[in-house]
Design a protein around this motif. Sequence first.
Motif, PDB file in Angstrom:
ATOM      1  N   ILE A  87       0.837  -1.201   0.000  1.00 45.20           N
ATOM      2  CA  ILE A  87       0.000   0.000   0.000  1.00 45.20           C
ATOM      3  C   ILE A  87       0.871   1.248   0.000  1.00 45.20           C
ATOM      4  N   GLY A  88       1.845   1.274   0.885  1.00 45.10           N
ATOM      5  CA  GLY A  88       2.817   2.358   0.884  1.00 45.10           C
ATOM      6  C   GLY A  88       2.348   3.657   1.500  1.00 45.10           C
ATOM      7  N   ARG A  89       1.114   3.737   1.940  1.00 45.52           N
ATOM      8  CA  ARG A  89       0.601   4.961   2.548  1.00 45.52           C
ATOM      9  C   ARG A  89      -0.139   4.615   3.835  1.00 45.52           C
ATOM     10  N   GLU A  90      -0.008   5.476   4.828  1.00 47.90           N
ATOM     11  CA  GLU A  90      -0.691   5.230   6.096  1.00 47.90           C
ATOM     12  C   GLU A  90      -2.182   5.511   5.995  1.00 47.90           C
ATOM     13  N   ARG A  91      -2.564   6.481   5.141  1.00 53.02           N
ATOM     14  CA  ARG A  91      -3.977   6.802   4.974  1.00 53.02           C
ATOM     15  C   ARG A  91      -4.302   6.922   3.485  1.00 53.02           C
ATOM     16  N   VAL A  92      -5.512   6.552   3.150  1.00 52.35           N
ATOM     17  CA  VAL A  92      -5.983   6.646   1.771  1.00 52.35           C
ATOM     18  C   VAL A  92      -7.349   7.310   1.763  1.00 52.35           C
ATOM     19  N   LEU A  93      -7.853   7.575   0.565  1.00 49.96           N
ATOM     20  CA  LEU A  93      -9.157   8.222   0.454  1.00 49.96           C
ATOM     21  C   LEU A  93     -10.267   7.313   0.989  1.00 49.96           C
ATOM     22  N   SER A  94     -11.170   7.906   1.730  1.00 53.28           N
ATOM     23  CA  SER A  94     -12.355   7.200   2.192  1.00 53.28           C
ATOM     24  C   SER A  94     -13.411   7.230   1.084  1.00 53.28           C
ATOM     25  N   PRO A  95     -14.475   6.430   1.193  1.00 55.07           N
ATOM     26  CA  PRO A  95     -15.560   6.534   0.197  1.00 55.07           C
ATOM     27  C   PRO A  95     -16.104   7.946   0.079  1.00 55.07           C
TER      28      PRO A  95
END
Length: 273
Positions: free
Chosen positions: A166-174
């Motif tokens: 994934i490489g990211r701690e946070r991603v876009l939510s719905p």
Amino acid sequence: MGDVSDSALTAASPGRSPDEVLAAAVEQARAAAIEVAGDPAAVGEHLGATPEALAEQADPALGVVGTHSFAATLPGYAGWHWAVTLAAVPGADEVTLDEVVLLPGDSALLAPAWVPWHERLRPGDLSVGDVLPSTEDDARLVPAYLADDDSAEDPAGRIVAEELGIGRERVLSPEGRIEAAQRWRDGDFGPRSSMARHAPGPCATCGFYLPLAGSLRLSLGACSNAYAPADGRVVTADYGCGAHSQASLERTDGEPAEFIPTARYDTADFDVI
């Protein structure tokens, strides 16, 4: 603040209650307001006196407290008043000054309610060198991995996210994806723009169209045509412009090349090259 100065003290006449002493101390209260204001012209007419309620368990022998109000005549303070709070005890020879404050009334001009910076920020406000931190409760973002227990707070979870690719701690939510997609559809490169309504075809059928990844792939992409107005921008699949890859030149036998668009469109808004 301490006791009122000698000129601001009033002797309690024999037989008068502390309430009567406080009510009669108008000039003493005015003198205290002038001292704080620093200008006699800043203290206007006397607006009245109000007794201050004490705690139910308070001993009556401790005395009473009251507040005298004077109109504030300071520039920019329409509807404000000086509140001078005095205290008196039974048998005392003088009143005591508690505090002097400038307070707004019901008709006072007040500053607008304070709005947090992240609610005041508008698109385009960020400039070179500015930092815009996202808050922990930003509804547009969610953790890149999920857990049902406290392990989600473990720093080792970051390593797990990296190992999963994934490489990211946070991603876009719905909610974040829906908000972004709606904003782009309503913008200059959405299907309702003037350019899109007069285009030879939609971006979804254009060779310069680069679809986005994930759940947005079917509805959004980026334009890679250097001559298109949306070059390097996010466009909707049903946006379009005159630089569509299928709007090509065709040569007929014995005739010079001519431009054959794939759809009829109005050239009043843009030129055909």
